[in-house]
Design a protein around this motif. Sequence first.
Motif, PDB file in Angstrom:
ATOM      1  N   ILE A   2       0.935  -1.198  -0.527  1.00  0.00           N
ATOM      2  CA  ILE A   2       0.213   0.266  -0.375  1.00  0.00           C
ATOM      3  C   ILE A   2       0.605   0.922  -0.028  1.00  0.00           C
ATOM      4  O   ILE A   2       1.114   2.123  -0.421  1.00  0.00           O
ATOM      5  N   GLY A   3       1.600   1.104   0.492  1.00  0.00           N
ATOM      6  CA  GLY A   3       2.632   2.082   0.698  1.00  0.00           C
ATOM      7  C   GLY A   3       3.372   2.954   0.010  1.00  0.00           C
ATOM      8  O   GLY A   3       3.749   3.564  -0.903  1.00  0.00           O
ATOM      9  N   THR A   4       3.783   1.773  -1.112  1.00  0.00           N
ATOM     10  CA  THR A   4       4.258   2.270  -2.509  1.00  0.00           C
ATOM     11  C   THR A   4       3.651   2.232  -3.978  1.00  0.00           C
ATOM     12  O   THR A   4       3.826   3.155  -4.323  1.00  0.00           O
ATOM     13  N   ASN A   5       2.076   1.848  -3.293  1.00  0.00           N
ATOM     14  CA  ASN A   5       1.072   2.662  -4.277  1.00  0.00           C
ATOM     15  C   ASN A   5       1.140   3.906  -4.339  1.00  0.00           C
ATOM     16  O   ASN A   5       0.652   4.674  -5.029  1.00  0.00           O
ATOM     17  N   ILE A   6       0.830   4.106  -2.555  1.00  0.00           N
ATOM     18  CA  ILE A   6       0.615   5.518  -3.022  1.00  0.00           C
ATOM     19  C   ILE A   6       1.913   6.966  -2.961  1.00  0.00           C
ATOM     20  O   ILE A   6       1.668   7.824  -3.105  1.00  0.00           O
ATOM     21  N   ASN A   7       2.749   5.586  -2.655  1.00  0.00           N
ATOM     22  CA  ASN A   7       4.196   6.909  -2.940  1.00  0.00           C
ATOM     23  C   ASN A   7       4.099   6.700  -4.629  1.00  0.00           C
ATOM     24  O   ASN A   7       4.755   8.150  -5.089  1.00  0.00           O
ATOM     25  N   ARG A   8       4.234   6.329  -5.611  1.00  0.00           N
ATOM     26  CA  ARG A   8       4.011   6.274  -6.988  1.00  0.00           C
ATOM     27  C   ARG A   8       2.664   6.689  -7.164  1.00  0.00           C
ATOM     28  O   ARG A   8       3.159   7.527  -8.391  1.00  0.00           O
ATOM     29  N   ILE A   9       1.957   6.811  -6.572  1.00  0.00           N
ATOM     30  CA  ILE A   9       0.855   7.794  -6.839  1.00  0.00           C
ATOM     31  C   ILE A   9       0.533   8.815  -6.895  1.00  0.00           C
ATOM     32  O   ILE A   9       0.544   9.778  -7.181  1.00  0.00           O
ATOM     33  N   ARG A  10       0.871   9.298  -5.551  1.00  0.00           N
ATOM     34  CA  ARG A  10       1.556  10.161  -5.228  1.00  0.00           C
ATOM     35  C   ARG A  10       2.433  11.319  -6.157  1.00  0.00           C
ATOM     36  O   ARG A  10       2.511  12.414  -6.492  1.00  0.00           O
ATOM     37  N   LYS A  11       3.871  10.832  -6.614  1.00  0.00           N
ATOM     38  CA  LYS A  11       4.636  11.491  -7.592  1.00  0.00           C
ATOM     39  C   LYS A  11       4.151  11.337  -8.945  1.00  0.00           C
ATOM     40  O   LYS A  11       4.456  12.347  -9.731  1.00  0.00           O
ATOM     41  N   LYS A  12       3.417  11.013  -9.304  1.00  0.00           N
ATOM     42  CA  LYS A  12       2.591  10.781 -10.573  1.00  0.00           C
ATOM     43  C   LYS A  12       1.931  12.089 -10.176  1.00  0.00           C
ATOM     44  O   LYS A  12       1.842  12.512 -11.969  1.00  0.00           O
ATOM     45  N   LYS A  13       1.526  12.197  -9.607  1.00  0.00           N
ATOM     46  CA  LYS A  13       0.099  13.296  -9.068  1.00  0.00           C
ATOM     47  C   LYS A  13       1.176  14.515  -8.977  1.00  0.00           C
ATOM     48  O   LYS A  13       0.584  15.715  -8.971  1.00  0.00           O
ATOM     49  N   ASN A  14       2.460  14.782  -9.022  1.00  0.00           N
ATOM     50  CA  ASN A  14       2.970  15.955  -8.467  1.00  0.00           C
ATOM     51  C   ASN A  14       2.911  16.534  -7.262  1.00  0.00           C
ATOM     52  O   ASN A  14       2.908  17.521  -7.395  1.00  0.00           O
ATOM     53  N   LEU A  15       3.260  15.993  -6.333  1.00  0.00           N
ATOM     54  CA  LEU A  15       2.102  16.100  -4.902  1.00  0.00           C
ATOM     55  C   LEU A  15       3.952  15.890  -3.837  1.00  0.00           C
ATOM     56  O   LEU A  15       4.490  14.706  -3.828  1.00  0.00           O
ATOM     57  N   THR A  16       4.148  16.456  -2.875  1.00  0.00           N
ATOM     58  CA  THR A  16       5.180  15.835  -1.955  1.00  0.00           C
ATOM     59  C   THR A  16       4.451  15.362  -0.414  1.00  0.00           C
ATOM     60  O   THR A  16       3.326  15.298  -0.976  1.00  0.00           O
ATOM     61  N   LEU A  17       4.874  15.051  -0.352  1.00  0.00           N
ATOM     62  CA  LEU A  17       4.581  14.424   0.921  1.00  0.00           C
ATOM     63  C   LEU A  17       3.898  15.853   2.096  1.00  0.00           C
ATOM     64  O   LEU A  17       3.431  15.049   2.233  1.00  0.00           O
ATOM     65  N   SER A  18       4.617  16.410   1.559  1.00  0.00           N
ATOM     66  CA  SER A  18       4.072  17.081   2.241  1.00  0.00           C
ATOM     67  C   SER A  18       2.717  17.744   2.338  1.00  0.00           C
ATOM     68  O   SER A  18       1.418  17.986   3.180  1.00  0.00           O
ATOM     69  N   GLU A  19       2.746  17.531   1.261  1.00  0.00           N
ATOM     70  CA  GLU A  19       1.416  18.399   0.299  1.00  0.00           C
ATOM     71  C   GLU A  19      -0.376  17.350   0.851  1.00  0.00           C
ATOM     72  O   GLU A  19      -1.576  17.288   0.764  1.00  0.00           O
ATOM     73  N   LEU A  20       0.555  15.985   0.290  1.00  0.00           N
ATOM     74  CA  LEU A  20      -0.657  15.118   0.551  1.00  0.00           C
ATOM     75  C   LEU A  20      -0.923  14.701   2.139  1.00  0.00           C
ATOM     76  O   LEU A  20      -2.004  14.811   2.154  1.00  0.00           O
ATOM     77  N   ALA A  21       0.302  15.044   3.456  1.00  0.00           N
ATOM     78  CA  ALA A  21      -0.792  14.856   4.236  1.00  0.00           C
ATOM     79  C   ALA A  21      -1.480  15.791   4.986  1.00  0.00           C
ATOM     80  O   ALA A  21      -2.134  15.663   5.048  1.00  0.00           O
ATOM     81  N   GLU A  22      -0.562  17.557   4.176  1.00  0.00           N
ATOM     82  CA  GLU A  22      -1.528  18.139   5.101  1.00  0.00           C
ATOM     83  C   GLU A  22      -3.572  18.164   3.751  1.00  0.00           C
ATOM     84  O   GLU A  22      -3.981  18.088   4.862  1.00  0.00           O
ATOM     85  N   ARG A  23      -2.745  18.282   3.127  1.00  0.00           N
ATOM     86  CA  ARG A  23      -4.701  17.328   3.022  1.00  0.00           C
ATOM     87  C   ARG A  23      -5.256  16.317   3.155  1.00  0.00           C
ATOM     88  O   ARG A  23      -6.819  16.843   2.880  1.00  0.00           O
ATOM     89  N   ALA A  24      -4.275  15.340   2.985  1.00  0.00           N
ATOM     90  CA  ALA A  24      -5.662  14.273   4.332  1.00  0.00           C
ATOM     91  C   ALA A  24      -4.988  14.249   5.032  1.00  0.00           C
ATOM     92  O   ALA A  24      -6.183  13.587   6.208  1.00  0.00           O
ATOM     93  N   ASP A  25      -4.849  15.413   5.830  1.00  0.00           N
ATOM     94  CA  ASP A  25      -5.283  15.865   7.075  1.00  0.00           C
ATOM     95  C   ASP A  25      -4.743  14.822   8.251  1.00  0.00           C
ATOM     96  O   ASP A  25      -5.121  14.653   8.953  1.00  0.00           O
ATOM     97  N   VAL A  26      -3.463  14.424   8.005  1.00  0.00           N
ATOM     98  CA  VAL A  26      -2.378  13.553   8.310  1.00  0.00           C
ATOM     99  C   VAL A  26      -0.826  14.007   8.622  1.00  0.00           C
ATOM    100  O   VAL A  26      -0.333  14.834   8.257  1.00  0.00           O
ATOM    101  N   SER A  27      -0.842  12.867   9.916  1.00  0.00           N
ATOM    102  CA  SER A  27       1.016  13.558   9.885  1.00  0.00           C
ATOM    103  C   SER A  27       1.694  13.293   8.788  1.00  0.00           C
ATOM    104  O   SER A  27       1.990  12.633   8.064  1.00  0.00           O
ATOM    105  N   LYS A  28       2.802  13.854   8.713  1.00  0.00           N
ATOM    106  CA  LYS A  28       3.977  13.499   6.984  1.00  0.00           C
ATOM    107  C   LYS A  28       4.792  12.035   8.163  1.00  0.00           C
ATOM    108  O   LYS A  28       4.532  12.137   6.732  1.00  0.00           O
ATOM    109  N   SER A  29       4.773  12.708   9.634  1.00  0.00           N
ATOM    110  CA  SER A  29       5.690  11.513   9.372  1.00  0.00           C
ATOM    111  C   SER A  29       4.783  10.263   9.391  1.00  0.00           C
ATOM    112  O   SER A  29       5.618   8.853   9.277  1.00  0.00           O
TER     113      SER A  29
END
Length: 112
Positions: A2-29
């Motif tokens: 699941i982590g690999t899929n999230i990472n792959r899709i996040r990068k494909k959508k040109n989102l940083t880890l911080s952006e996805l975390a903020e938009r999904a309301d989860v901590s970056k860590s």
Amino acid sequence: MIGTNINRIRKKKNLTLSELAERADVSKSYLSNIERNLNDNPSIQIVEKLAEVLGVEVVTLLGEEGQTFTNDKEWLDFINNLKSLGITKPNFDEYRIVFEFIKWKNHKDAQK
């Protein structure tokens, strides 16, 4: 997985880890731990939030890369019927509400 899929899709959508975390309301860590497969069992609520922000279905995050969920002939026929009606993936959401209404009505009728 699941982590690999999230990472792959996040990068494909040109989102940083911080952006996805903020938009999904989860901590970056926490998100980082999921993406690095250190936490391979996030709650369904977290998975749903991430899927929504990434614009994909939950099953896409849970599945193996390249895995198809439409190998059943009945489903393939259904998809081909939709295509023949001119319904494409991009405009399917426009029709989703009709399907949801029919499902709701059938459920109500079955309760009578």
